[in-house]
Write an enzyme that holds these catalytic residues in place. Sequence first.
Site, mmCIF file in Angstrom:
data_model
loop_
_atom_site.group_PDB
_atom_site.id
_atom_site.type_symbol
_atom_site.label_atom_id
_atom_site.label_comp_id
_atom_site.label_asym_id
_atom_site.label_seq_id
_atom_site.Cartn_x
_atom_site.Cartn_y
_atom_site.Cartn_z
ATOM 1 C CG ASN A 10 -0.426 -0.336 2.414
ATOM 2 O OD1 ASN A 10 0.677 -1.013 2.506
ATOM 3 N ND2 ASN A 10 -1.059 0.134 3.739
ATOM 4 C CD GLU A 54 2.191 -1.547 10.876
ATOM 5 O OE1 GLU A 54 0.975 -2.027 10.756
ATOM 6 O OE2 GLU A 54 2.620 -0.759 10.311
ATOM 7 C CB CYS A 71 -2.641 -1.973 8.777
ATOM 8 S SG CYS A 71 -1.093 -0.751 8.998
ATOM 9 C CD GLU A 81 7.897 -1.209 12.265
ATOM 10 O OE1 GLU A 81 8.621 -1.329 11.525
ATOM 11 O OE2 GLU A 81 6.776 -1.111 12.170
#
Length: 496
Positions: A166, A262, A297, A476
Amino acid sequence: MNAALKNGKDLSPAAVLPRNKALFYGGQWHAPGHGRFVPTSNPANGEVIGETAQATASDVDAAVAAASEAFKSWRKTKPSERAELLRKAAAILRDNAEELAMLDALNTGNPVAEMVADAKIAAANLDYFAGIAMEAKGHTIPMGDNNLNYTVREPLGVVVRVVAYNHPLMFAAQKLGAPLAAGNTVIIKPSEQAPLSAIRMAELIGGVFPPGVVNVLTGARECGEALTAHPLVKKITLIGSTATGKAILRGCADTIKQVLLELGGKNPLIAYPDATLEKLADGIVRGMNFTWAGQSCGSTSRVFLHDDIHDEVLARVVEILATRHKPGIPTDWATTMGPVISKAHHERVLNYIETSKREGARLVTGGKTPSDPALANGYFIEPTIFADMRSDMTIANEEVFGPVMAVFRWSDENEMFNIVNSVEYGLTASIWTNNLTAAHRAASRVESGFVWINNVSQHFLGAPFGGYKNSGIGREECVEELLEFTQVKNVNINLG
């Protein structure tokens, strides 16, 4: 296709496509061992725009060997020198932001005007980790007379970062920052659905670093499995689905490899009756990330509106959506929403829509493919909103990863939070209220790793991003990410 010039640059497909299609490792381009290349397409029209190499296990062996050899000297490179190279790479990304945006628009379907920011965000990440490279440090620990005890942080070795489709350029480039700053060498594995910008990134910045420090391997399942199982790979990270994360965890078991994941999200946006309605309605539209056709997400795809404001806010959201997001050709600089990534994913999202109708959800807007003939060959879906949701409905629990929003009505706070926290995911949450007590109470009750209050979708360098539950492991975009790529060694000296 609208390509033309932008700020004096030729952004036609012929100009922005990478010159290479092979594998980049050890500072050179290598044809795949079995000579296999596969096509990659433009999801706006289904047309093939290029092809990329498919790495096999033998290619992975060669790439890992090159990265492992480079690690021997890169780990000894001064942090200030690593930082200098990261800043140089960041400058190159900024200089080529529009070219990279057009390439991602062609390969992902995301709107080109919005993708310009991706290169700049990636550059900012590289600059950030360049700035904190010296923070990968240890401590002294008091042990009394005749003892000196200290810790040092050392790099891990070869790190693999598997990134999603994405935001392919942004993810591929920004995920170099932390491991390189800490002294590791990196292999980037882009999504097989959108590999072109990672290849172009290698062309642009691969030579900035010593050979073998930055590597890019394209490929499918064989490549991913070989990287996951390779004994010389010390850590593997993923931005992707929860199912893929579970597969990586299983694959890392035999080598007890570290992971940073993630993963997916089914994220709530919770609105209290005292929220500022105009800002709330705008936030609901922004939070769904319709710009990327909902393929994010972090999208707040479950909206919980208090009964007192439900009808008014929902009407405002539909009104905003009608004027802000209409599917269009992604290479047109005026487009604000593109297609989903592939035919298979297009069918999957449409199936979720039909399932929601059968289960009794009320279709408020959208729910079909656009009628514009210019979009007929692409994988477009209208921005879609369902209301009258129940917690047992499919889209109340499963990540659609498309432009489909589910709206709940609530009046009992305890019942609402039971539904909010009932899903397996816990990545982000957005809370809207002007009551400070309600805001803090909601933030403490929601099971999510990243919470916005009266805001949505923004990331902040230095603020840890990551999920609870099945939405991931690790953090992160912060100093913790730098430390994720180090290991602690304790040294004790007897001075007596």
